[in-house]
Design a protein around this motif. Structure first.
Motif, PDB file in Angstrom:
ATOM      1  N   PHE A  43      -7.092  -6.420   1.361  1.00 54.15           N
ATOM      2  CA  PHE A  43      -5.645  -6.294   1.178  1.00 54.15           C
ATOM      3  C   PHE A  43      -5.312  -4.910   0.622  1.00 54.15           C
ATOM      4  CE2 PHE A  43      -1.682  -8.407  -0.809  1.00 54.15           C
ATOM      5  CZ  PHE A  43      -0.990  -8.295   0.397  1.00 54.15           C
ATOM      6  N   ALA A  44      -6.106  -4.442  -0.342  1.00 57.76           N
ATOM      7  CA  ALA A  44      -5.846  -3.143  -0.962  1.00 57.76           C
ATOM      8  C   ALA A  44      -5.959  -2.009   0.051  1.00 57.76           C
ATOM      9  CB  ALA A  44      -6.821  -2.917  -2.110  1.00 57.76           C
ATOM     10  N   ARG A  45      -6.815  -2.177   1.045  1.00 58.06           N
ATOM     11  CA  ARG A  45      -7.018  -1.112   2.037  1.00 58.06           C
ATOM     12  C   ARG A  45      -5.832  -0.970   2.993  1.00 58.06           C
ATOM     13  NH1 ARG A  45     -12.361  -3.835   2.663  1.00 58.06           N
ATOM     14  NH2 ARG A  45     -13.771  -2.852   1.144  1.00 58.06           N
ATOM     15  N   VAL A  46      -5.100  -2.064   3.209  1.00 58.49           N
ATOM     16  CA  VAL A  46      -4.024  -2.010   4.205  1.00 58.49           C
ATOM     17  C   VAL A  46      -2.636  -1.875   3.577  1.00 58.49           C
ATOM     18  CG1 VAL A  46      -5.376  -3.336   5.858  1.00 58.49           C
ATOM     19  CG2 VAL A  46      -3.815  -4.539   4.317  1.00 58.49           C
ATOM     20  N   LEU A  47      -2.516  -2.137   2.294  1.00 59.05           N
ATOM     21  CA  LEU A  47      -1.202  -2.037   1.664  1.00 59.05           C
ATOM     22  C   LEU A  47      -0.739  -0.587   1.612  1.00 59.05           C
ATOM     23  CD1 LEU A  47      -1.505  -4.547  -1.324  1.00 59.05           C
ATOM     24  CD2 LEU A  47       0.109  -4.694   0.577  1.00 59.05           C
ATOM     25  N   ASP A  48       0.532  -0.385   1.925  1.00 58.80           N
ATOM     26  CA  ASP A  48       1.121   0.953   1.921  1.00 58.80           C
ATOM     27  C   ASP A  48       1.987   1.105   0.668  1.00 58.80           C
ATOM     28  OD1 ASP A  48       2.492   3.296   2.283  1.00 58.80           O
ATOM     29  OD2 ASP A  48       3.255   2.803   4.275  1.00 58.80           O
ATOM     30  N   PRO A  49       1.608   1.961  -0.277  1.00 57.32           N
ATOM     31  CA  PRO A  49       2.389   2.106  -1.501  1.00 57.32           C
ATOM     32  C   PRO A  49       3.813   2.569  -1.247  1.00 57.32           C
ATOM     33  CG  PRO A  49       0.740   3.845  -1.341  1.00 57.32           C
ATOM     34  CD  PRO A  49       0.421   2.842  -0.287  1.00 57.32           C
ATOM     35  N   ASP A  50       4.000   3.401  -0.237  1.00 59.78           N
ATOM     36  CA  ASP A  50       5.354   3.879   0.069  1.00 59.78           C
ATOM     37  C   ASP A  50       6.234   2.739   0.565  1.00 59.78           C
ATOM     38  OD1 ASP A  50       4.704   6.504  -0.629  1.00 59.78           O
ATOM     39  OD2 ASP A  50       3.930   6.926   1.382  1.00 59.78           O
ATOM     40  N   GLU A  51       5.649   1.846   1.330  1.00 58.73           N
ATOM     41  CA  GLU A  51       6.404   0.690   1.810  1.00 58.73           C
ATOM     42  C   GLU A  51       6.786  -0.224   0.649  1.00 58.73           C
ATOM     43  OE1 GLU A  51       5.627  -3.159   4.721  1.00 58.73           O
ATOM     44  OE2 GLU A  51       4.633  -1.236   5.166  1.00 58.73           O
ATOM     45  N   LEU A  52       5.864  -0.406  -0.297  1.00 55.69           N
ATOM     46  CA  LEU A  52       6.155  -1.222  -1.474  1.00 55.69           C
ATOM     47  C   LEU A  52       7.227  -0.556  -2.334  1.00 55.69           C
ATOM     48  CD1 LEU A  52       2.524  -2.303  -2.412  1.00 55.69           C
ATOM     49  CD2 LEU A  52       4.352  -3.811  -1.611  1.00 55.69           C
ATOM     50  N   ALA A  53       7.172   0.755  -2.455  1.00 56.88           N
ATOM     51  CA  ALA A  53       8.179   1.482  -3.227  1.00 56.88           C
ATOM     52  C   ALA A  53       9.557   1.325  -2.591  1.00 56.88           C
ATOM     53  CB  ALA A  53       7.805   2.960  -3.330  1.00 56.88           C
ATOM     54  N   ARG A  54       9.609   1.384  -1.253  1.00 56.45           N
ATOM     55  CA  ARG A  54      10.890   1.201  -0.553  1.00 56.45           C
ATOM     56  C   ARG A  54      11.411  -0.220  -0.743  1.00 56.45           C
ATOM     57  NH1 ARG A  54       8.307   4.628   3.262  1.00 56.45           N
ATOM     58  NH2 ARG A  54       7.517   2.846   4.453  1.00 56.45           N
ATOM     59  N   ALA A  55      10.501  -1.201  -0.748  1.00 59.70           N
ATOM     60  CA  ALA A  55      10.918  -2.597  -0.959  1.00 59.70           C
ATOM     61  C   ALA A  55      11.483  -2.777  -2.357  1.00 59.70           C
ATOM     62  CB  ALA A  55       9.726  -3.529  -0.739  1.00 59.70           C
ATOM     63  N   ALA A  56      10.881  -2.123  -3.329  1.00 62.09           N
ATOM     64  CA  ALA A  56      11.397  -2.198  -4.695  1.00 62.09           C
ATOM     65  C   ALA A  56      12.783  -1.572  -4.781  1.00 62.09           C
ATOM     66  CB  ALA A  56      10.435  -1.500  -5.661  1.00 62.09           C
ATOM     67  N   GLU A  57      12.930  -0.424  -4.163  1.00 61.67           N
ATOM     68  CA  GLU A  57      14.229   0.256  -4.174  1.00 61.67           C
ATOM     69  C   GLU A  57      15.289  -0.584  -3.468  1.00 61.67           C
ATOM     70  OE1 GLU A  57      16.180   4.612  -2.905  1.00 61.67           O
ATOM     71  OE2 GLU A  57      14.107   4.097  -2.370  1.00 61.67           O
ATOM     72  N   ALA A  58      14.889  -1.235  -2.384  1.00 57.53           N
ATOM     73  CA  ALA A  58      15.841  -2.039  -1.611  1.00 57.53           C
ATOM     74  C   ALA A  58      16.412  -3.195  -2.422  1.00 57.53           C
ATOM     75  CB  ALA A  58      15.167  -2.562  -0.346  1.00 57.53           C
ATOM     76  N   CYS A  59      15.607  -3.765  -3.328  1.00 57.14           N
ATOM     77  CA  CYS A  59      16.115  -4.890  -4.122  1.00 57.14           C
ATOM     78  C   CYS A  59      16.629  -4.431  -5.491  1.00 57.14           C
ATOM     79  CB  CYS A  59      15.051  -5.981  -4.285  1.00 57.14           C
ATOM     80  SG  CYS A  59      13.640  -5.552  -5.318  1.00 57.14           S
ATOM     81  N   GLY A  60      16.700  -3.121  -5.682  1.00 58.91           N
ATOM     82  CA  GLY A  60      17.259  -2.583  -6.921  1.00 58.91           C
ATOM     83  C   GLY A  60      16.303  -2.554  -8.086  1.00 58.91           C
ATOM     84  N   ALA A  61      14.995  -2.673  -7.811  1.00 54.59           N
ATOM     85  CA  ALA A  61      14.006  -2.728  -8.891  1.00 54.59           C
ATOM     86  C   ALA A  61      13.416  -1.344  -9.149  1.00 54.59           C
ATOM     87  CB  ALA A  61      12.892  -3.702  -8.533  1.00 54.59           C
ATOM     88  N   ARG A  62      13.071  -1.091 -10.387  1.00 53.88           N
ATOM     89  CA  ARG A  62      12.368   0.126 -10.778  1.00 53.88           C
ATOM     90  C   ARG A  62      11.033  -0.249 -11.404  1.00 53.88           C
ATOM     91  NH1 ARG A  62      16.538  -0.984 -14.198  1.00 53.88           N
ATOM     92  NH2 ARG A  62      16.155  -1.027 -16.456  1.00 53.88           N
ATOM     93  N   LEU A  63      10.039   0.584 -11.190  1.00 51.86           N
ATOM     94  CA  LEU A  63       8.703   0.351 -11.730  1.00 51.86           C
ATOM     95  C   LEU A  63       8.605   1.012 -13.099  1.00 51.86           C
ATOM     96  CD1 LEU A  63       5.823  -0.799 -11.053  1.00 51.86           C
ATOM     97  CD2 LEU A  63       5.239   1.543 -10.356  1.00 51.86           C
ATOM     98  N   VAL A  64       8.286   0.209 -14.113  1.00 52.81           N
ATOM     99  CA  VAL A  64       8.113   0.712 -15.483  1.00 52.81           C
ATOM    100  C   VAL A  64       6.644   0.579 -15.830  1.00 52.81           C
ATOM    101  CG1 VAL A  64       8.749   0.427 -17.904  1.00 52.81           C
ATOM    102  CG2 VAL A  64      10.457   0.024 -16.111  1.00 52.81           C
TER     103      VAL A  64
END
Length: 411
Positions: A73-94
């Motif tokens: 799973f770690a090899r295929v996950l795209d951090p940029d895609e996850l970052a966009r998903a967080a932004e889309a739902c209004g979440a920020r990473l702390v």
């Protein structure tokens, strides 16, 4: 970056200084927070060994740690895609290295290396109280939780819970009913509303309060997420209140975490014949403080509601504000009308509206505001009279240790 002075103290390992401070580390944390088979405890051990989030992720991708599923799973996950998903739902990473990371979570075992936040910044520990309990609660339990949430919010405290059905939802709703602060910790990604019956409530909390999760966007709810979620609920708060809970209830897990963290625990006792009273009664026997209502709780916490300040947070019209401000002691309607210089019929109409909304009550024909709590002196006197300890402890006199800590490591 926080100094070593505010990092967690204890016999447990904690995240290395600067964990999550670089862009590379933040990208790695998006992926690490999406892995479903690696516990915080295991990740902390890897982070201590490898030194950074990026190095930890590389170690897992190389097949040197984690399960086979996590490695793939770690090899295929795209951090940029996850970052966009967080932004889309209004979440920020702390991250752990962020100045916005709640300092109180640094003081517990197995703190999350990063959390996702929607809405307000999580409050300081002195301003947050958890209210938890049964999902299938009674009507009286729901009423008690709503009143406690409302009372805490009127006192300027943040009500923390898990947005589940029953007691959780009632306590959140109590805070929201007076435009107070409330925070929900979810056992899924912040873009996954669970349970579905709480979707509207979660949306309201995200708009007016705070949503928190240690799981990446898109992460579905899982049974083992909820005991882990409960450590964050307890860790964020100065105290935890349990309103109803049957044997095996998650509310007991939250209370045990609170005791382990050295935080206060309170319980609302119900009928001794009710299965939903089992957890509160057990906690009381082990040293938790019995409370009857929000006034008991606020008094024991040493917090007093200031009516004028509380009224500012309420959705009142000008007439309602004037009448509420005019009630400085139990008062007859005609005397209140005279002091305000208005007609008795106008005052009675306003009092009826305020009473229906729970802001005043009629006691023997005199109206008094409900926006108050007992003073610290009164609360201390009552605690002394009933011999209540200042902090919930086990029957051995030491903070109770959670018997379910290992459950987090078995994910």
């Amino acid at each position: 970056m926080p100094s070593d002075a505010v990092r967690a103290k204890g016999p447990w390992a904690t995240w290395p200084p600067g964990y999550g401070s670089s862009d590379e580390d933040r990208r790695a944390l998006f992926v690490l927070s999406a892995l479903r088979g690696v516990s915080p405890r295991s990740l902390i051990a890897l982070a201590v060994e490898r030194g950074s989030a990026a190095a930890t992720l590389a170690w897992i991708r190389e097949g040197r740690a984690g399960s086979g599923n996590d490695q793939a799973f770690a090899r295929v996950l795209d951090p940029d895609e996850l970052a966009r998903a967080a932004e889309a739902c209004g979440a920020r990473l702390v991250t752990w290295a962020s100045v916005d990371y709640p300092s109180q979570l640094r003081q517990i075992p197995d703190p999350p290396g990063a959390i996702y936040v929607i809405g307000r910044t999580p409050p300081d520990v002195t301003s947050a109280v958890a209210t938890v309990g049964a999902r299938r609660c009674t009507a009286s339990g729901r009423e008690a939780a709503h009143a406690i949430g409302r009372g805490l919010a009127l006192a300027g405290l943040t009500v923390v819970s898990g947005a589940a059905r029953g007691i959780d939802a009632a306590s959140h709703d109590g805070a929201l009913s007076v435009q107070g602060a409330t925070l929900a910790v979810l056992g899924s990604g912040l873009d996954v509303a669970y349970p579905s019956a709480s979707r509207a409530l979660i949306r309201r909390i995200g708009g007016a309060g705070t949503l928190v999760s240690e799981y990446a966007p898109g992460t579905p709810p899982s049974q083992h997420h909820f005991p882990a979620r409960n450590r964050i609920v307890a860790g964020l708060c100065r105290a935890t209140v349990v309103v109803e809970g049957a044997r095996g209830s998650g509310s007991l897990i939250t209370a045990e975490y609170a005791m382990e963290f050295g935080r206060d625990v309170y319980a609302v006792a119900g009928s001794v014949t009710s299965a939903l009273s089992e957890v509160p009664l057990q906690l009381i026997r082990e040293g938790a403080t019995l409370i009857r209502d929000a006034e008991d709780l606020l008094g024991d916490l040493g917090v007093e509601v200031v009516p004028t300040e509380a009224a500012e947070r309420l959705d009142l019209d000008d007439a309602e504000r004037r009448v509420l401000a005019g009630i400085v002691e139990p008062t007859l309607p005609d005397r209140l009308a005279s002091s305000l210089g208005v007609g008795i019929h106008e005052v009675v109409g306003v009092l009826m509206r305020l009473e229906l909304r729970g802001y005043v009550r009629n006691v023997g024909g005199r109206y008094e505001t409900t926006l108050k709590a007992r003073s610290q002196r009164d609360a201390a006197s009552e605690r002394s009279a009933r011999g209540t300890p200042d902090r919930a402890t086990s029957r051995t006199g030491t903070p109770a240790t959670s018997s379910r800590l290992a459950a987090i490591d078995e994910r």
